[in-house]
Design a protein around this motif. Structure first.
Motif, PDB file in Angstrom:
ATOM      1  N   TYR A   1       3.347   9.864 -18.150  1.00 23.33           N
ATOM      2  CA  TYR A   1       2.428   9.624 -17.146  1.00 23.33           C
ATOM      3  C   TYR A   1       1.955   8.612 -17.183  1.00 23.33           C
ATOM      4  O   TYR A   1       0.886   8.269 -16.132  1.00 23.33           O
ATOM      5  CB  TYR A   1       1.387  10.997 -17.253  1.00 23.33           C
ATOM      6  N   PHE A   2       1.960   7.873 -18.225  1.00 24.73           N
ATOM      7  CA  PHE A   2       1.399   6.865 -18.712  1.00 24.73           C
ATOM      8  C   PHE A   2       1.790   6.009 -17.617  1.00 24.73           C
ATOM      9  O   PHE A   2       0.983   4.805 -17.742  1.00 24.73           O
ATOM     10  CB  PHE A   2       1.673   6.458 -20.016  1.00 24.73           C
ATOM     11  N   ILE A   3       2.818   5.262 -17.802  1.00 28.78           N
ATOM     12  CA  ILE A   3       3.675   4.663 -16.631  1.00 28.78           C
ATOM     13  C   ILE A   3       2.713   4.755 -15.566  1.00 28.78           C
ATOM     14  O   ILE A   3       2.259   3.009 -14.917  1.00 28.78           O
ATOM     15  CB  ILE A   3       4.843   4.413 -16.068  1.00 28.78           C
ATOM     16  N   PHE A   4       2.610   6.047 -14.387  1.00 29.33           N
ATOM     17  CA  PHE A   4       2.014   5.907 -13.560  1.00 29.33           C
ATOM     18  C   PHE A   4       0.458   6.187 -13.077  1.00 29.33           C
ATOM     19  O   PHE A   4      -0.054   5.393 -12.107  1.00 29.33           O
ATOM     20  CB  PHE A   4       1.835   7.582 -12.816  1.00 29.33           C
ATOM     21  N   GLY A   5       0.206   6.021 -14.567  1.00 26.93           N
ATOM     22  CA  GLY A   5      -1.774   6.055 -14.626  1.00 26.93           C
ATOM     23  C   GLY A   5      -1.999   4.242 -14.619  1.00 26.93           C
ATOM     24  O   GLY A   5      -2.563   4.000 -14.089  1.00 26.93           O
ATOM     25  N   THR A   6      -0.698   3.475 -15.322  1.00 26.85           N
ATOM     26  CA  THR A   6      -1.250   2.264 -15.394  1.00 26.85           C
ATOM     27  C   THR A   6      -0.366   1.562 -14.023  1.00 26.85           C
ATOM     28  O   THR A   6      -1.259   0.613 -13.246  1.00 26.85           O
ATOM     29  CB  THR A   6       0.038   1.611 -16.494  1.00 26.85           C
ATOM     30  N   PHE A   7      -0.118   2.408 -12.869  1.00 24.62           N
ATOM     31  CA  PHE A   7       0.555   1.901 -11.666  1.00 24.62           C
ATOM     32  C   PHE A   7      -0.684   1.820 -10.962  1.00 24.62           C
ATOM     33  O   PHE A   7      -1.017   1.061  -9.905  1.00 24.62           O
ATOM     34  CB  PHE A   7       1.267   2.205 -11.251  1.00 24.62           C
ATOM     35  N   ASN A   8      -1.418   2.801 -11.006  1.00 27.04           N
ATOM     36  CA  ASN A   8      -3.476   3.437  -9.794  1.00 27.04           C
ATOM     37  C   ASN A   8      -4.338   1.875 -10.636  1.00 27.04           C
ATOM     38  O   ASN A   8      -4.547   1.803  -9.900  1.00 27.04           O
ATOM     39  CB  ASN A   8      -3.678   4.960 -10.837  1.00 27.04           C
ATOM     40  N   PHE A   9      -4.851   1.361 -12.116  1.00 24.60           N
ATOM     41  CA  PHE A   9      -4.584   0.701 -12.439  1.00 24.60           C
ATOM     42  C   PHE A   9      -4.687  -0.473 -11.464  1.00 24.60           C
ATOM     43  O   PHE A   9      -5.571  -1.753 -11.751  1.00 24.60           O
ATOM     44  CB  PHE A   9      -5.240   0.357 -13.194  1.00 24.60           C
TER      45      PHE A   9
ATOM     46  N   LEU B   1       0.782  -0.972   0.143  1.00 19.43           N
ATOM     47  CA  LEU B   1       0.029   0.125  -0.187  1.00 19.43           C
ATOM     48  C   LEU B   1       0.810   1.036   0.193  1.00 19.43           C
ATOM     49  O   LEU B   1       0.423   2.564  -0.533  1.00 19.43           O
ATOM     50  CB  LEU B   1      -0.646  -0.153   0.969  1.00 19.43           C
ATOM     51  N   GLN B   2       2.072   1.368   0.576  1.00 21.77           N
ATOM     52  CA  GLN B   2       3.325   2.516   0.816  1.00 21.77           C
ATOM     53  C   GLN B   2       3.654   2.759  -0.840  1.00 21.77           C
ATOM     54  O   GLN B   2       3.768   3.308  -0.721  1.00 21.77           O
ATOM     55  CB  GLN B   2       3.694   1.887   2.131  1.00 21.77           C
ATOM     56  N   MET B   3       4.215   1.396  -1.284  1.00 17.47           N
ATOM     57  CA  MET B   3       3.973   1.519  -2.805  1.00 17.47           C
ATOM     58  C   MET B   3       2.948   2.157  -3.498  1.00 17.47           C
ATOM     59  O   MET B   3       3.862   2.972  -4.416  1.00 17.47           O
ATOM     60  CB  MET B   3       5.102   0.229  -3.164  1.00 17.47           C
ATOM     61  N   TRP B   4       1.896   1.878  -3.446  1.00 16.91           N
ATOM     62  CA  TRP B   4       0.870   2.260  -4.394  1.00 16.91           C
ATOM     63  C   TRP B   4       0.868   3.714  -3.783  1.00 16.91           C
ATOM     64  O   TRP B   4       0.872   4.944  -5.354  1.00 16.91           O
ATOM     65  CB  TRP B   4      -0.028   1.615  -4.694  1.00 16.91           C
ATOM     66  N   SER B   5       1.081   4.309  -3.045  1.00 20.39           N
ATOM     67  CA  SER B   5       0.578   5.878  -2.679  1.00 20.39           C
ATOM     68  C   SER B   5       2.508   6.563  -3.363  1.00 20.39           C
ATOM     69  O   SER B   5       1.125   7.659  -2.818  1.00 20.39           O
ATOM     70  CB  SER B   5       0.820   6.042  -1.204  1.00 20.39           C
ATOM     71  N   GLN B   6       3.201   5.662  -3.817  1.00 23.86           N
ATOM     72  CA  GLN B   6       4.239   6.706  -4.109  1.00 23.86           C
ATOM     73  C   GLN B   6       3.989   5.888  -6.110  1.00 23.86           C
ATOM     74  O   GLN B   6       4.260   7.347  -6.260  1.00 23.86           O
ATOM     75  CB  GLN B   6       5.956   6.001  -4.083  1.00 23.86           C
ATOM     76  N   LEU B   7       3.890   5.275  -5.988  1.00 20.62           N
ATOM     77  CA  LEU B   7       3.958   4.530  -7.376  1.00 20.62           C
ATOM     78  C   LEU B   7       2.398   5.840  -8.454  1.00 20.62           C
ATOM     79  O   LEU B   7       2.979   5.445 -10.016  1.00 20.62           O
ATOM     80  CB  LEU B   7       3.993   3.065  -8.107  1.00 20.62           C
ATOM     81  N   CYS B   8       1.592   5.652  -7.453  1.00 20.49           N
ATOM     82  CA  CYS B   8       0.691   6.844  -7.465  1.00 20.49           C
ATOM     83  C   CYS B   8       0.437   7.853  -8.740  1.00 20.49           C
ATOM     84  O   CYS B   8      -0.549   8.541  -9.653  1.00 20.49           O
ATOM     85  CB  CYS B   8      -0.688   6.951  -7.212  1.00 20.49           C
ATOM     86  N   GLY B   9       1.827   8.253  -8.662  1.00 17.28           N
ATOM     87  CA  GLY B   9       1.866   9.918  -9.187  1.00 17.28           C
ATOM     88  C   GLY B   9       2.428  10.827  -8.971  1.00 17.28           C
ATOM     89  O   GLY B   9       2.459  11.636  -9.105  1.00 17.28           O
TER      90      GLY B   9
END
Length: 542
Positions: free
Chosen positions: A461-469, A287-295
């Motif tokens: 931006y596309f990279i971080f968008g993919t991380f969110n999904f 979860l902490q990882m996603w909080s950074q990879l979200c962009g």
């Protein structure tokens, strides 16, 4: 006894205790603005010998030969999260041995030292060292403050209190940014040295003020100070009445958990690999990882780069647009604080990741459609949108909406959820590992974003968008709801092993009554040798 030396009148309100500790989270926010606010400050750029490629055209006094590539600025920014990674890992020992309260005090002292070094920096090396030391402080505070808040608050308001950690970060960002903005009108090095010096004040207040607040009752009980733990619970949740139903329930649950854990032996890192702990450790870390990879890293540290690439010209215009971003970040965290314990953790994460993914793809799509590579003065190229005000405004608005989506969902939950996942025996180590995951990815992104924006531009931006999904799918299948439960009830959810289905864990599953807790506590005998220090002292006197 030193652990309970505090002012009971001040410390009787859990909102006051928890919110004051949040100053530790504000230190992280101070750092974000202290760096993002100087990225186009010519005094800063000339003092430390470079201008990033995004701003070559802004300077007429520096030559291209004096300017390293964007990786140099990334390294300076990354120094703080690198130090924070070390500090967060140190909490695995300090939080259990020194105590939650004293670790927070130590974090404030270290921050002052780091701020002094940054303020006095005359070259990049000194600046990096100062930022690493400040990072140690941020790592300690970001890991131990959520633990402290989770352990002093009742289940009904725990999410609200721990989410204040995120709000304090937004306040730190906002206040420091406006200090930076005001000082930008000062000529010379004072324009950045004054803000770096002023950021010592909150840390001094934090360390001095924490002396008047109680230690965590769970930590006190675990170290044998059972009467003191009961008194702290009574002050915080029962207006001083130790027989209050909520106080008795929490005390009995803590007693049950501590006695059970003592029968299993001493604490060690191997405990993180037992029972259902590996799953919980990975949930907190991911979860902490996603909080950074979200962009959000881009939108906070490097928002100046984003708006410059969108075609927003003029240093003052950029600073004003940035300030709106930071104000929205602070304001939109308020609904999350108020409703986090009603909305639940899962819905907030699911909605937030979808929205953030959408806004990231929108920003990238607009950049791809209307932007182009442009040569900069002194050499080098940058991806920009020129002469299209509609596209420029669309990128700015989408960026604002992205930050709003983060502030009302992922931001507060990313601190709340890991703090309530673990048992008392593993909480210090597990939360520190989760926070270390945050700083590890924060460090990597601080290095990677400037070169990414200068090389692959809109694709970033596309990279971080993919991380969110990807985060949305992970949350949906793996993250159970924890809202409204005591920390000991959360433990029972994961004792089911892999048999429970995350999306089927409702808000009332696993809830206990006081009678059930007391009955189960009676079944667990106090382990031999587990007497409190007070009992040991009495026996020695006798």
């Amino acid at each position: 006894m030193g652990f309970t030396t505090y002012n009971a009148k001040i410390a009787s309100n859990p909102y006051v205790v928890g919110s004051f500790a949040c100053i530790g989270g504000g230190l992280f926010g101070l750092d974000i603005s202290s760096m993002s606010g100087v990225l186009n400050n010519e005094a800063y750029l000339s003092t430390f010998g470079f201008v990033c490629s995004f701003f070559l055209s802004l300077s007429t006094t520096l030559t291209h030969e004096d300017q390293p590539n964007p990786s140099a600025q990334g390294a300076i920014v990354a120094a703080m999260p690198a130090g924070s990674l070390i500090g967060a890992l140190a909490v695995t020992q300090l939080a259990d041995r020194l105590g939650r309260k004293k670790t927070v005090i130590l974090a404030g002292i270290i921050w002052v030292i780091g701020s002094i070094l940054q303020c006095a920096s005359v070259n990049r090396g000194m600046l990096v060292v100062g930022r690493i030391i400040s990072g140690l402080s941020v790592g300690l505070a970001s890991a131990v403050v959520p633990i402290y808040q989770a352990e002093i608050t009742a289940p009904a308001i725990r999410g609200r209190m721990v989410s204040l950690q995120q709000w304090s970060i937004t306040w730190g960002i906002l206040l420091q940014y406006f200090v930076q903005f005001g000082c930008s009108y000062i000529n010379g090095v004072a324009s950045f040295r004054i803000p770096w010096g002023l950021q010592m004040i909150p840390a001094i207040i934090l360390s001095a003020g924490m002396m008047f607040f109680p230690e965590s009752p769970r930590w006190l009980f675990d170290h044998g100070y059972e009467e003191e733990a009961l008194q702290v619970l009574a002050d915080l949740h029962g207006e001083g009445n130790a027989k209050n139903d909520l106080v008795v329930l929490e005390y009995e649950e803590i007693k049950q958990q501590v006695y059970f854990e003592r029968t299993e032996g001493a604490k060690s890192y191997l405990d993180l690999l037992k029972d259902g702990n590996p799953r919980r450790v990975m949930l907190g870390m991911s979860l902490q990882m996603w909080s950074q990879l979200c962009g959000m890293n881009i939108m906070m540290y490097y928002i100046i780069y984003v708006f410059e690439g969108a075609g927003l010209t003029g240093r003052r215009s950029n600073l004003i647009a940035d300030s709106v971003q930071y104000v929205l970040n602070m304001v939109m965290t308020i609904p999350a604080i108020i409703y986090i314990d009603k909305w639940g953790r899962r819905p907030m994460l699911l909605v937030g990741t979808l929205l953030m993914g959408f806004w990231m793809f929108l920003v990238g799509g607009i950049q791809a459609r209307f932007g182009h590579w442009a040569e900069q003065a002194g050499g080098g190229a940058v991806w920009v949108i020129d002469g299209n005000q509609a596209a420029t405004r669309a990128v700015i608005v989408a960026s604002y909406l992205f930050v709003c989506s983060f502030a009302v969902t992922m931001g507060p939950v990313s601190w709340t959820y890991p703090a309530e996942l673990y048992s008392l025996k593993t909480r210090g180590k597990a939360v520190s590992l989760a926070t270390a995951s945050n700083w590890a990815f924060n460090t990597a992104l601080a290095f990677a974003v400037p070169p990414g924006l200068s090389s692959i531009a809109w694709k970033t931006y596309f990279i971080f968008g993919t991380f969110n999904f990807a985060a949305f799918l992970h949350v949906f299948f793996m993250f159970p709801e924890t809202v409204g439960r005591s920390l000991e009830e959360v433990e029972d959810i994961f004792k089911q092993g892999h048999t429970f289905t995350a999306w089927k864990i409702g808000k009332d599953v696993g809830k206990k009554t006081l009678a059930e807790v007391v009955e189960k506590t009676k079944e667990i005998e106090r382990p031999k040798g587990a007497e409190s220090p007070d009992e040991k002292h009495s026996s020695e006197v006798a």
